[in-house]
Design an enzyme around this catalytic site. Structure first.
Site, PDB file in Angstrom:
ATOM      1  N   TRP A 160       0.798  -1.222   0.000  1.00  0.00           N
ATOM      2  CA  TRP A 160       0.000   0.000   0.000  1.00  0.00           C
ATOM      3  C   TRP A 160       0.837   1.281   0.000  1.00  0.00           C
ATOM      4  CZ3 TRP A 160       1.676   2.557   4.196  1.00  0.00           C
ATOM      5  CH2 TRP A 160       2.099   1.807   5.311  1.00  0.00           C
ATOM      6  N   ASN A 161       2.125   1.200   0.349  1.00  0.00           N
ATOM      7  CA  ASN A 161       2.858   2.450   0.591  1.00  0.00           C
ATOM      8  C   ASN A 161       3.260   3.189  -0.681  1.00  0.00           C
ATOM      9  OD1 ASN A 161       4.657   0.321   0.112  1.00  0.00           O
ATOM     10  ND2 ASN A 161       6.280   1.223   1.349  1.00  0.00           N
ATOM     11  N   ALA A 186      -2.685  -3.953  -2.683  1.00  0.00           N
ATOM     12  CA  ALA A 186      -3.108  -3.957  -1.282  1.00  0.00           C
ATOM     13  C   ALA A 186      -4.551  -3.486  -1.169  1.00  0.00           C
ATOM     14  CB  ALA A 186      -2.193  -3.051  -0.461  1.00  0.00           C
ATOM     15  N   GLY A 238       6.589  -6.566   0.203  1.00  0.00           N
ATOM     16  CA  GLY A 238       5.859  -6.473   1.469  1.00  0.00           C
ATOM     17  C   GLY A 238       6.726  -6.944   2.615  1.00  0.00           C
ATOM     18  N   GLU A 260      10.845  -8.543  -2.560  1.00  0.00           N
ATOM     19  CA  GLU A 260      11.376  -7.290  -2.013  1.00  0.00           C
ATOM     20  C   GLU A 260      10.702  -7.121  -0.664  1.00  0.00           C
ATOM     21  OE1 GLU A 260      11.654  -3.939  -0.585  1.00  0.00           O
ATOM     22  OE2 GLU A 260      10.475  -3.134  -2.244  1.00  0.00           O
ATOM     23  N   LEU A 261      11.460  -7.453   0.395  1.00  0.00           N
ATOM     24  CA  LEU A 261      10.861  -7.612   1.718  1.00  0.00           C
ATOM     25  C   LEU A 261      11.242  -6.459   2.646  1.00  0.00           C
ATOM     26  CD1 LEU A 261      11.423 -11.476   1.978  1.00  0.00           C
ATOM     27  CD2 LEU A 261       9.464 -10.228   1.043  1.00  0.00           C
ATOM     28  N   CYS A 294      10.238   0.936   2.884  1.00  0.00           N
ATOM     29  CA  CYS A 294      11.199  -0.095   3.276  1.00  0.00           C
ATOM     30  C   CYS A 294      12.624   0.445   3.240  1.00  0.00           C
ATOM     31  CB  CYS A 294      11.064  -1.323   2.382  1.00  0.00           C
ATOM     32  SG  CYS A 294      11.263  -0.962   0.626  1.00  0.00           S
ATOM     33  N   GLU A 468      14.969  -5.638  -8.807  1.00  0.00           N
ATOM     34  CA  GLU A 468      13.996  -4.981  -9.680  1.00  0.00           C
ATOM     35  C   GLU A 468      14.621  -3.714 -10.233  1.00  0.00           C
ATOM     36  OE1 GLU A 468       9.639  -6.231  -8.137  1.00  0.00           O
ATOM     37  OE2 GLU A 468      10.618  -4.745  -6.863  1.00  0.00           O
TER      38      GLU A 468
END
Length: 487
Positions: A160-161, A186, A238, A260-261, A294, A468
Site C-alpha cells: 500500500w505504501n 493492497a 511487502g 522485495e521484503l 522499506c 527490480e
C-alpha cells in the site's frame, strides 16, 4: 483542494475487477471499502474478489500467454512507452487519486507517479534488448545457442505504501519480457492500480495480459493461484513475514520468485561528514513517504564529536514539518495508512522512551480524525529498544551515538535485514571500506535516496531475493534456454 474535484477523480476510477480485458463485479457482488486515512471516511467501494475470481484471472492470463509471448518486442515496448506518456500527461489526476487513498502529500504523489512512469519508459527500451548468444563449444565440435524466453504467467502482489510505483516496477519488465500477469494490489490502496490498468488498456495492452484482482482475502485468493502450477513466477513486495510464507507456497510448484521484503536501514554519520549534507540526506532517507518506506532510515548512528550538533539540526528540521491532509497546501507529512500502523509507531516510541530514550521533538499523538503521528526525533536510544530491531514505518528518527568505525559497522549489521544503508563521510577510503563491510544490497553514499528505475533495487539476508529495475530487472521475467548443435 475542492471536494467536488476530489470526488470527481474517485468517481472516474474503475472499481471492478479487471479480468480478460473486461471490468466485472466480484463473485456475489461483494465489495470492500477504500478509506481516506486523513479523515477515516470511506472514499468508495471496490470489488472484493473471491478465490473463484482469482482463478478466473489466472485462466485469462494463461489463455493470453502464447500470443503475448509471440508479440514483437518493439510492439511491447511501444505499449510501455505510451503508458509512460499517458501517466505523464495525467499526473495531476493520478496523484490526487493516490493522495486520497494513501494519504501522502500531493507533491510526493506527483513524484511517485513520475517515478512509476519511468519504469515503463525504462523497460520500453529494455524490451528490444533481450539478448542471446551463439558460441563454439570448447572442443570445437559443436555450437551452443542460448536464447531468452518469457518465464510465463506471473503473479504479482504489491503493498500500500507506493501503490503505483511498486506495481509499475513489476508490470514494466513483465510486459517487456512477454509475460502475462495477475496482480493483487493492497486492499487499502487499490484505486491507483485499477486506474493504471485502465491507462494500459488505453495504451494498447491486449486483453488478458494484465489482470487485476482486489480483495480483502489476500491469502484465500492468491494461495490457490500460487499452488496451481500454471503460473511460473511470483513477485512480492511487502513484509518479510508474509514473504516467507509465500516462498513456502511457491516451493511446491518451484516457481521463480523475486521478493522485495522488509528493511531496517542504518544511517551512519561520521565526524568528517558535511553536516548540512548529512542532515538533508537524513531528512530524505527518513521522511520519504512519511517514513512508510522499506528504504526508510530507521536507525541513525552518529559519531560522538558531531552528535549534539547533528541532533539539534535534525530536530529543528523535523519539528518544522507541517502535518495534515495531503491535499492541503503547505503540508509536508500526511497520515499513516491506518489506525493499526499509527498505534504500532506509538508503541515503538513508548517502548524506547520507557527504556531511557529522550524525545527531542514530537512523540505524542494528537487527537482528532485521521491517523496522524508527528515527526519525532529520539536521542540516547538504547540498543535493546524494539525500534532498533523492528521496522518502524513511520516518521520517527532514533539517534544512537558511536565512537569507532568498527562499532558503527557492527551496529549497522546487527539485524536480519539487509536492504539499504546510508553513509555520510568525506573520507573516500573510509566510504569504500565501510561500503564493502555493510551487509545491504544498496548503499546511499552522501545521499538519502537510492531508488532509480535504471539501477538494480533489492536486498540481502531477509530483505529479499532478486533485483527490480536496472539492466538486470528484466532477467527476473526470463528463462534461459540452451540448444546444443552438432555440426
Amino acid at each position: 483542494m475542492d471536494q467536488q474535484q476530489e470526488q470527481a477523480v474517485v468517481d472516474a476510477c474503475p472499481t471492478e475487477l479487471f479480468i480478460g480485458g473486461k471490468w466485472r463485479a466480484g463473485e456475489g457482488g461483494k465489495t470492500l471499502a477504500v478509506e481516506d486515512p486523513a479523515t477515516g471516511t470511506t472514499l468508495c467501494q471496490v470489488a472484493d474478489a473471491s478465490p473463484a475470481d482469482g482463478m478466473a484471472a489466472l485462466d485469462a492470463a494463461v489463455a493470453a500467454q502464447a500470443d503475448w509471448a509471440a508479440t514483437a518486442p518493439r510492439e511491447r515496448g511501444e505499449i510501455l512507452r505510451r503508458t509512460y506518456e499517458l501517466m505523464t500527461e495525467r499526473v495531476d489526476e493520478l496523484a490526487l487519486l493516490m493522495t486520497l487513498e494513501m494519504g501522502k502529500p500531493l507533491a510526493e504523489s506527483k513524484g511517485e507517479i513520475a517515478y512509476a512512469a519511468e519504469f515503463f519508459r525504462w523497460f520500453a527500451e529494455e524490451a528490444v534488448r533481450i539478448e542471446g548468444s551463439y558460441q563454439v563449444a570448447p572442443n570445437g565440435k559443436g555450437r551452443f545457442l542460448v536464447m531468452r524466453q518469457p518465464v510465463g504467467p506471473c503473479l504479482l502482489i504489491t503493498p500500500w505504501n507506493f501503490p503505483a510505483a511498486m506495481g509499475a516496477r513489476k508490470i514494466g519488465p513483465a510486459v517487456a519480457a512477454g509475460c502475462t500477469m495477475v496482480i493483487k494490489p493492497a486492499s487499502q490502496t487499490p484505486l491507483s492500480m485499477l486506474k493504471l490498468a485502465e491507462l494500459m488498456t488505453e495504451a494498447g495492452l491486449p486483453a488478458g495480459v494484465l489482470n487485476v484482482v482486489t480483495t480483502s482475502d489476500s491469502g484465500g485468493v492468491m494461495e490457490p493461484l500460487i499452488r496451481d502450477g500454471r503460473a511460473r513466477k511470483l513477485s512480492f513486495t511487502g513484509s518479510t513475514q508474509v514473504g516467507i510464507k509465500l516462498i513456502e507456497q511457491a516451493a511446491e510448484q518451484v516457481l521463480k520468485t523475486s521478493m522485495e521484503l522488509g528493511g531496517n536501514a542504518p544511517l551512519l554519520v561520521f565526524a568528517d561528514a558535511d553536516l548540512d549534507q548529512a542532515v538533508e540526506g537524513t531528512m530524505l532517507a527518513k521522511m520519504r513517504n512519511g517514513g512508510e518506506a522499506c528504504t526508510s532510515a530507521n536507525r541513525i548512528y552518529v559519531q560522538t564529536p558531531v552528535l549534539e550538533e547533528f541532533s539539534r539540526r535534525l530536530s529543528e528540521r523535523m519539528g518544522a514539518l507541517t502535518v495534515g491532509r495531503g491535499t492541503e497546501d503547505g503540508v509536508d507529512v500526511g497520515p499513516l495508512i491506518d489506525a493499526t500502523q499509527r498505534d504500532k509507531v506509538k508503541d515503538l516510541v513508548d517502548d524506547a522512551v520507557g527504556r531511557g530514550a529522550r524525545v527531542l521533538t514530537g512523540g505524542t499523538v494528537a487527537g482528532g480524525n485521521g491517523y496522524f503521528f508527528p515527526p519525532t526525533v529520539l536521542a540516547d536510544v538504547p540498543r535493546d529498544a524494539r525500534l532498533q530491531k523492528e521496522e518502524i514505518f513511520g516518521p520517527v528518527a532514533p539517534i544512537t551515538a558511536f565512537d569507532t568505525e568498527d562499532e558503527a559497522v557492527a551496529m549497522a549489521n546487527d539485524t536480519e535485514y539487509g536492504l539499504v544503508s546510508y553513509l555520510f563521510t568525506n573520507d573516500l577510503t573510509r566510504a569504500l571500506r565501510i561500503s564493502e563491510r555493510l551487509e545491504t544490497g544498496m548503499i546511499g553514499l552522501n545521499q538519502g535516496i537510492v531508488s532509480n528505475p535504471a539501477a538494480p533495487f533489492g536486498g540481502v539476508k531477509q530483505s529479499g531475493l532478486g533485483r527490480e529495475g536496472g539492466t538486470v530487472g528484466i532477467d527476473e521475467y526470463l528463462e534461459t534456454k540452451y540448444i546444443a548443435i552438432n555440426i
